[in-house]
Design an enzyme around this catalytic site. Structure first.
Site, PDB file in Angstrom:
ATOM      1  N   ARG A 121       0.760  -1.277   0.030  1.00  0.00           N
ATOM      2  CA  ARG A 121      -0.059   0.018   0.171  1.00  0.00           C
ATOM      3  C   ARG A 121       0.871   1.160  -0.038  1.00  0.00           C
ATOM      4  O   ARG A 121       0.916   2.010   0.672  1.00  0.00           O
ATOM      5  CB  ARG A 121      -0.780  -0.006   1.219  1.00  0.00           C
ATOM      6  N   GLN A 126      -1.211   2.722  -5.426  1.00  0.00           N
ATOM      7  CA  GLN A 126      -2.670   2.896  -5.307  1.00  0.00           C
ATOM      8  C   GLN A 126      -3.688   2.474  -6.280  1.00  0.00           C
ATOM      9  O   GLN A 126      -4.672   2.053  -6.003  1.00  0.00           O
ATOM     10  CB  GLN A 126      -2.930   4.348  -4.986  1.00  0.00           C
ATOM     11  N   ASP A 129      -4.802  -1.178  -5.876  1.00  0.00           N
ATOM     12  CA  ASP A 129      -5.440  -1.670  -4.838  1.00  0.00           C
ATOM     13  C   ASP A 129      -6.686  -2.114  -4.959  1.00  0.00           C
ATOM     14  O   ASP A 129      -7.701  -1.442  -4.545  1.00  0.00           O
ATOM     15  CB  ASP A 129      -5.254  -0.371  -3.762  1.00  0.00           C
ATOM     16  N   SER A 132      -9.179  -2.381  -1.688  1.00  0.00           N
ATOM     17  CA  SER A 132      -9.642  -1.207  -1.469  1.00  0.00           C
ATOM     18  C   SER A 132     -11.074  -1.059  -2.194  1.00  0.00           C
ATOM     19  O   SER A 132     -12.032  -0.541  -1.955  1.00  0.00           O
ATOM     20  CB  SER A 132      -8.816   0.063  -1.629  1.00  0.00           C
ATOM     21  N   TYR A 228      -2.011  -0.957   8.811  1.00  0.00           N
ATOM     22  CA  TYR A 228      -3.209  -1.997   9.001  1.00  0.00           C
ATOM     23  C   TYR A 228      -3.359  -2.307  10.549  1.00  0.00           C
ATOM     24  O   TYR A 228      -2.064  -1.903  11.141  1.00  0.00           O
ATOM     25  CB  TYR A 228      -2.923  -3.372   8.586  1.00  0.00           C
TER      26      TYR A 228
HETATM   27  P1  NAD Z   1      -8.845  -4.268   6.780  1.00  0.00           P
HETATM   28  O1  NAD Z   1      -9.933  -4.651   5.982  1.00  0.00           O
HETATM   29  O2  NAD Z   1      -7.672  -5.103   7.183  1.00  0.00           O
HETATM   30  O3  NAD Z   1      -9.650  -3.835   8.092  1.00  0.00           O
HETATM   31  C1  NAD Z   1     -10.650  -3.002   8.386  1.00  0.00           C
HETATM   32  C2  NAD Z   1     -10.695  -2.242   9.817  1.00  0.00           C
HETATM   33  O4  NAD Z   1     -10.883  -2.989  10.637  1.00  0.00           O
HETATM   34  C3  NAD Z   1      -9.405  -1.430   9.812  1.00  0.00           C
HETATM   35  O5  NAD Z   1      -9.596  -0.037   9.940  1.00  0.00           O
HETATM   36  C4  NAD Z   1      -8.728  -1.969  10.933  1.00  0.00           C
HETATM   37  O6  NAD Z   1      -8.115  -0.857  11.706  1.00  0.00           O
HETATM   38  C5  NAD Z   1     -10.025  -2.347  12.039  1.00  0.00           C
HETATM   39  N1  NAD Z   1      -9.751  -3.341  12.745  1.00  0.00           N
HETATM   40  C6  NAD Z   1      -9.118  -4.339  13.109  1.00  0.00           C
HETATM   41  N2  NAD Z   1      -9.065  -5.055  14.117  1.00  0.00           N
HETATM   42  C7  NAD Z   1      -9.933  -4.246  14.899  1.00  0.00           C
HETATM   43  C8  NAD Z   1     -10.424  -4.449  16.314  1.00  0.00           C
HETATM   44  N3  NAD Z   1     -10.025  -5.523  16.831  1.00  0.00           N
HETATM   45  N4  NAD Z   1     -11.393  -3.442  16.674  1.00  0.00           N
HETATM   46  C9  NAD Z   1     -11.647  -2.483  15.883  1.00  0.00           C
HETATM   47  N5  NAD Z   1     -11.111  -2.324  14.832  1.00  0.00           N
HETATM   48  C10 NAD Z   1     -10.340  -3.251  14.118  1.00  0.00           C
HETATM   49  O7  NAD Z   1      -8.264  -2.764   6.657  1.00  0.00           O
HETATM   50  P2  NAD Z   1      -8.209  -1.828   5.295  1.00  0.00           P
HETATM   51  O8  NAD Z   1      -9.707  -1.360   5.152  1.00  0.00           O
HETATM   52  O9  NAD Z   1      -7.937  -2.449   3.978  1.00  0.00           O
HETATM   53  O10 NAD Z   1      -7.468  -0.482   5.498  1.00  0.00           O
HETATM   54  C11 NAD Z   1      -6.696  -0.612   6.716  1.00  0.00           C
HETATM   55  C12 NAD Z   1      -5.891   0.976   6.790  1.00  0.00           C
HETATM   56  O11 NAD Z   1      -5.103   1.127   5.380  1.00  0.00           O
HETATM   57  C13 NAD Z   1      -6.573   2.115   6.590  1.00  0.00           C
HETATM   58  O12 NAD Z   1      -6.068   3.063   7.420  1.00  0.00           O
HETATM   59  C14 NAD Z   1      -6.818   2.567   5.443  1.00  0.00           C
HETATM   60  O13 NAD Z   1      -7.009   3.850   5.002  1.00  0.00           O
HETATM   61  C15 NAD Z   1      -5.289   2.229   4.767  1.00  0.00           C
HETATM   62  N6  NAD Z   1      -5.177   2.160   3.463  1.00  0.00           N
HETATM   63  C16 NAD Z   1      -3.757   2.733   2.853  1.00  0.00           C
HETATM   64  C17 NAD Z   1      -3.911   2.668   1.215  1.00  0.00           C
HETATM   65  C18 NAD Z   1      -2.467   3.133   0.859  1.00  0.00           C
HETATM   66  O14 NAD Z   1      -2.651   3.149  -0.512  1.00  0.00           O
HETATM   67  N7  NAD Z   1      -1.743   3.834   1.302  1.00  0.00           N
HETATM   68  C19 NAD Z   1      -4.730   2.182   0.734  1.00  0.00           C
HETATM   69  C20 NAD Z   1      -5.992   1.606   1.357  1.00  0.00           C
HETATM   70  C21 NAD Z   1      -6.155   1.593   2.652  1.00  0.00           C
END
Ligand code: NAD
Length: 378
Positions: A121, A126, A129, A132, A228
């Site tokens: 990520r 991006q 991805d 996402s 993550y």
């Molecule tokens: P994911 O599908 O792995 O998890 C979904 C959400 O569940 C996450 O926000 C995580 O913090 C939360 N979670 C996990 N365990 C938990 C718990 N015990 N209690 C409460 N919440 C819990 O994650 P995702 O949606 O794919 O994205 C995770 C992070 O990555 C986010 O910050 C997102 O903004 C970031 N991201 C970055 C990029 C990039 O290109 N830089 C792209 C996509 C997402």
């Protein structure tokens, strides 16, 4: 060089790996594209659309054995992995951390495997991805289904017959799917609360007009360097569950999305909490494929527990195949641009995106996390 697009083998799969737009971009660069009959039908892409984009329609068995690059949504069945050409490439949601053993036939066949789940990520990646992309579709669809099935209206309505209060929606996990669920529920007029272990999620939740449930975890490091969530200790998980239990009792709809890559999804809603929820309430557990966030979720089923309807879909994005395929196809096409140069396959294993997403090459697993996952399961 031949890129092949097959009809997905998985019964519940309606997506296609590359849409005609993506095919056109490839054929215009001199790449040959072969498509299995009706591969894109559920996604609104007919064989005629593919041929108009410069592809030819061919038999599955021929495509399997001659393809240089095989973009897929899901991993091919084992018997078909064995039929692939040595040195060919397969790209897709290969689930290398969840089920690494399922890849072994392709590894032995000398197929180079790229996992869309492992694309790092970083900013440059991006546009590739796919996690996402799918999370966006899933978060939206979960709210739409819940709104449809809830025996109540979502928005606040002031009518001559009286005022209807807005529905209360609780979103657990405010990553990509959770934020899309919040935005969709807000657009439909619900009052939304959300919880996530990552403090950074709080600002995003508030910016969408929802309330963030704060839980004091005593300064615990909850995020890895990839952004993550980390796997939490049982004590930290319990603190979250207590805050969630309070909010869940008031909620009409709970959408759960919490995941930790490569691990079972955290259990956030106990059976006891479900028992205390309002009759007619809905839980939509988007983490069902990873074990579920709710103790009574049944993966792949819709069940009723103490008057609460619990959805545990394992492939919700397949219910929106047109846009899910469009987004996935764009992600895969952007990845292909990294490995196709002047119509030829050129793989630079030093490239950060290639190195991060490559699972196997030359008959060997080349990703440490995948090797470790294989050993654990052996
Ligand atoms: P994911 O599908 O792995 O998890 C979904 C959400 O569940 C996450 O926000 C995580 O913090 C939360 N979670 C996990 N365990 C938990 C718990 N015990 N209690 C409460 N919440 C819990 O994650 P995702 O949606 O794919 O994205 C995770 C992070 O990555 C986010 O910050 C997102 O903004 C970031 N991201 C970055 C990029 C990039 O290109 N830089 C792209 C996509 C997402």
């Amino acid at each position: 060089m031949l890129v092949a697009i097959l009809k997905e083998a998985r019964q519940d799969e309606t997506r296609v790996a590359l849409t005609p737009d993506a095919v056109k971009a490839l054929t215009s660069k001199g790449v040959s594209v072969g498509v299995e009959n009706n591969a894109g039908l559920h996604s609104g892409a007919t064989d005629a659309d593919y041929t108009a984009a410069g592809a030819s329609i061919a038999a599955r068995s021929e495509l399997l054995t001659t393809a240089d690059v095989l973009p897929v949504v899901n991993l091919l069945p084992e018997a078909e992995q064995r039929r692939m050409k040595r040195g060919s490439v397969m790209i897709g949601f290969l689930r290398p951390l969840d089920d690494p053993a399922a890849l072994e036939a392709a590894v032995e066949a000398g197929v180079t495997l790229f996992s869309m789940e492992l694309v790092p990520r970083i900013t440059r990646a991006q546009s590739m991805d796919a996690l996402s992309s799918m999370a966006t579709v899933a978060g939206y669809k979960a709210v739409i289904v819940a709104a449809d099935r809830l025996p109540k209206l979502f928005p606040l309505l002031m009518t001559a017959a009286g005022t209807i209060p807005p529905a209360k929606v609780l979103v657990l996990g405010a990553g990509v799917a959770g934020l899309q669920a919040i935005a969709t529920a807000r657009r439909l007029g619900a009052v939304v609360e959300a919880y996530d272990v990552r403090a950074a999620a709080g600002e995003q939740v508030k910016s969408l007009g929802a309330k963030f449930i704060e839980v004091d975890l005593g300064g615990l490091q909850t995020e890895d360097k990839g952004g993550y969530a980390k796997e939490l200790s049982p004590e930290a998980l319990e603190l979250g569950r207590q805050a969630i239990a309070k909010a869940a009792k008031q909620a009409d709809v709970v959408i759960t999305t919490a995941q930790v890559p490569g691990r079972r999804a955290p259990l956030m809603i106990s059976a006891r909490t479900v028992e205390e929820m309002k009759p007619g309430a809905i839980i939509f557990d988007l983490a069902a494929p990873a074990g579920g966030n709710c103790e009574v979720t049944r993966a792949g089923e819709t069940s009723v527990y103490h008057g609460v309807t619990i959805f545990g879909p394992i492939n919700i994005v397949s219910e929106m195949p047109v846009h899910a395929s469009m987004l996935y196809s764009r992600n895969v096409s952007n990845f292909l641009q990294l490995i196709v140069n002047k119509g030829e396959l050129v793989i630079d294993h030093k490239d950060e995106i290639i190195a991060g997403s490559c699972v196997a090459h030359g008959g060997q697993i080349v990703n440490e996390r995948v090797s470790a996952a294989l050993k654990v399961r052996a």
